[in-house]
Write a protein that holds these residues in place. Structure first.
Motif, mmCIF file in Angstrom:
data_model
loop_
_atom_site.group_PDB
_atom_site.id
_atom_site.type_symbol
_atom_site.label_atom_id
_atom_site.label_comp_id
_atom_site.label_asym_id
_atom_site.label_seq_id
_atom_site.Cartn_x
_atom_site.Cartn_y
_atom_site.Cartn_z
ATOM 1 N N THR A 194 0.815 -1.222 0.000
ATOM 2 C CA THR A 194 0.000 0.000 0.000
ATOM 3 C C THR A 194 0.846 1.268 0.000
ATOM 4 O O THR A 194 0.299 2.368 -0.032
ATOM 5 N N TYR A 198 -0.552 5.158 -0.818
ATOM 6 C CA TYR A 198 -0.657 5.999 0.368
ATOM 7 C C TYR A 198 0.188 7.257 0.221
ATOM 8 O O TYR A 198 -0.273 8.374 0.480
ATOM 9 N N VAL A 201 -1.286 9.934 -2.264
ATOM 10 C CA VAL A 201 -2.425 10.710 -1.762
ATOM 11 C C VAL A 201 -2.009 11.559 -0.564
ATOM 12 O O VAL A 201 -2.537 12.664 -0.371
ATOM 13 N N LEU A 202 -1.059 11.075 0.231
ATOM 14 C CA LEU A 202 -0.549 11.890 1.334
ATOM 15 C C LEU A 202 -0.007 13.213 0.799
ATOM 16 O O LEU A 202 -0.270 14.281 1.372
ATOM 17 N N ARG A 369 -12.819 8.972 -1.789
ATOM 18 C CA ARG A 369 -11.363 8.845 -1.908
ATOM 19 C C ARG A 369 -10.671 9.298 -0.619
ATOM 20 O O ARG A 369 -9.723 8.654 -0.162
ATOM 21 N N LEU A 370 -11.141 10.380 -0.031
ATOM 22 C CA LEU A 370 -10.548 10.847 1.220
ATOM 23 C C LEU A 370 -10.800 9.867 2.363
ATOM 24 O O LEU A 370 -9.929 9.635 3.202
ATOM 25 N N PHE A 373 -8.422 7.085 2.045
ATOM 26 C CA PHE A 373 -7.099 7.505 2.528
ATOM 27 C C PHE A 373 -7.058 7.509 4.047
ATOM 28 O O PHE A 373 -6.081 7.043 4.656
ATOM 29 N N GLN A 374 -8.092 8.027 4.684
ATOM 30 C CA GLN A 374 -8.149 8.004 6.150
ATOM 31 C C GLN A 374 -8.018 6.572 6.667
ATOM 32 O O GLN A 374 -7.238 6.288 7.592
ATOM 33 N N ALA A 377 -4.467 5.251 6.161
ATOM 34 C CA ALA A 377 -3.519 5.833 7.101
ATOM 35 C C ALA A 377 -3.635 5.175 8.473
ATOM 36 O O ALA A 377 -2.622 4.848 9.108
ATOM 37 N N LEU A 504 -8.384 4.370 -4.049
ATOM 38 C CA LEU A 504 -7.505 5.526 -4.233
ATOM 39 C C LEU A 504 -7.026 5.655 -5.677
ATOM 40 O O LEU A 504 -6.861 6.762 -6.189
#
Length: 506
Positions: A194, A198, A201-202, A369-370, A373-374, A377, A504
């Motif tokens: 990942t 990750y 998008v970070l 998408r957010l 990502f959350q 993470a 993502l």
């Protein structure tokens, strides 16, 4: 030798009710104290090593008789006692930490803030310079008090010694049935698979906060920057405080899961000084008295937390009231965490967002998408935490562990953490493993729901009826057994990570 087991069984419900009430009052801002020592003194058999020995002996007899129900009940009871031996050893330090955090006042600029205020303001602060001050204030405070926090963590090592285990991780392997070394391997694979998605998008979300902000190794992003980015403040206008609870309430009612579960779920949403900012559930009596504590705030992250805790509450409120006390009150925490993740993951459903929050198509897609990502993470953070916590509970709370904590979090998240959090950012009893397994199980459950009830299963009452059937079992099944039942496949953390990566990259 059966007498201690019978004694615990007879008083288990009362013990857990009193324990949940203590945590409810403390988290709800009704009490600054957390008097767990007195509770353990009132129920000494629950944390007695002799009870653990008796449960071990009874478990061996039940296995010899191939009594499946008795085996499961004794497995759960034995794990509880092992955990409570640790909690009793740590009780004085837990009380001292609770008092310390309640009384601490930290200097920030020309202000003096409480410990709780600093923690709650940190991810919400929009000015990077002030976020840095807040992080430094709490991190330095935690580092200065590392002796007290370390004493709490050292209880794990003393528990292994008290119960005759070669190490604490081996004790947890034994009582939980989780092969933690295998899970570490899966976590490492998940981190590798990942990483690219990750990190990409970070970089995007950090630039949304501040155009010049970049992740490690080339940038100077810190953990507080990631915390702020995970709030997605640029999306706040779509997640207003006054809209969130009505949206969740409407959804639950339409799905035939009334928010109060016919009086079994008691919602505490009163504003109160000292109340925890994040929602939580206290299982006072199961299934009849489940308390859901809510501090109503706006934001996408807050909606996720609200959905998560309603998942816990609905699960507990639908456990069969006729089940044996161990199956009502205990269980593989990975299972209940999977149900909570299942409802939280509705943020990955654009049609849910459109229906209940009336989001237009583009903000709905952005939210999905957010939210992915959350979730990724948080998953990567716990992948790193698991191996660190295994080391911490083997080697003890030395300053070398701080270096290990920082290195692991830096590698997983590509931001710089403050070393002071190395004994604060710890899940007792290797609970990180429960989260990782929960996310793997949630992936299986969601796939099954979509296969059986279509992509909009969240509006099909037949899907909620199917879930209620699973809820009613309580602690009957562990996560592995449930995964196999609903999907025919074992848990796979890398697959859970791959699902988020696909979103993502989509």
């Amino acid at each position: 030798m059966d007498r201690p087991v019978h004694s615990v069984r007879a008083r288990l419900d009362d013990f857990l009710a009193e324990l949940a009430t203590l945590h409810y009052r403390h988290g709800a801002g009704l009490s600054t104290d957390l008097p767990v020592s007195a509770l353990h003194a009132s129920f000494p058999e629950v944390s007695d090593p002799d009870t653990f020995s008796a449960a071990t002996e009874a478990l061996e007899k039940a296995r010899a008789k191939n009594d499946v129900l008795a085996v499961r009940r004794l497995q759960l009871l034995r794990e509880l006692v092992a955990g409570q031996v640790e909690e009793a050893l740590a009780a004085r330090d837990v009380e001292a930490v609770a008092k310390l955090e309640a009384q601490a006042r930290l200097p920030v600029d020309d202000q003096t803030l409480s410990f709780g205020e600093v923690l709650s303001q940190l991810p919400q602060e929009t000015q990077r310079g002030r976020r840095a001050l807040l992080e430094r204030a709490v991190g330095n405070f935690l580092w200065g008090e590392r002796g007290r926090y370390g004493a709490r963590r050292e209880a794990a090592l003393r528990t292994a010694e008290r119960l005759g285990a070669r190490s604490y991780p081996l004790l947890r392997d034994d009582v939980s049935g989780i092969a933690h070394d295998k899970l570490v391997e899966a976590a490492e694979e998940t981190l590798r698979r990942t990483e690219d998605a990750y990190r990409d998008v970070l970089g995007y979300v950090l630039r949304k906060l501040e155009p010049t902000l970049r992740p490690l190794p080339g940038g100077d992003a810190r953990r507080h920057d990631l915390q702020a980015a995970l709030q997605s403040p640029w999306m706040d206008s779509f997640f207003r405080r006054e809209d969130l609870m009505p949206a969740v309430t409407r959804w639950l009612n339409e799905w035939n899961l009334p928010p109060a579960a016919n009086g079994r779920i008691r919602i505490d949403d009163e504003p109160r000084s000292g109340k925890a900012r994040r929602p939580f559930v206290a299982a006072v009596r199961v299934p009849s008295e489940v308390r859901l504590v809510i501090h109503l705030e706006g934001g996408m992250d807050r909606l996720g937390g609200l959905l998560h805790e309603f998942g816990h509450a609905q699960h507990l409120a639908h456990i069969s009231e006729t089940a044996p006390v161990e199956l009502r009150r205990l269980g593989d925490a990975s299972v209940t965490e999977a149900y909570a993740a299942l409802t939280e993951r509705l943020l990955l459903c654009p049609e849910w967002l459109k229906r209940y929050l009336h989001l237009p198509s583009t903000p709905a897609r952005d939210t999905v998408r957010l939210a992915a990502f959350q979730a990724l993470a948080v998953m990567r953070r716990h992948c790193a935490k698991l191996s660190y916590e295994l080391s911490l509970t083997t080697r003890g709370a030395s300053e070398e562990r701080a270096e290990e904590y920082v290195a692991g979090q830096r590698r997983a998240l590509f931001v710089e953490p403050h070393p002071g959090f190395f004994l604060f950012d710890v899940d007792p009893q290797l609970y990180s493993a429960r989260y990782l397994r929960a996310w793997a199980l949630e992936t299986r459950l969601t796939a099954r729901l979509m296969e059986r009830f279509n992509e909009d299963f969240w509006r099909n009452p037949s899907a909620s009826a199917w879930l209620k059937g699973l809820f009613s079992r309580g602690g009957t099944d562990d996560a592995e057994a449930l995964s196999t039942e609903v999907s025919g496949a074992a848990l796979s953390l890398p697959e859970a990570g791959a699902r988020l990566v696909a979103i993502l990259n989509g």
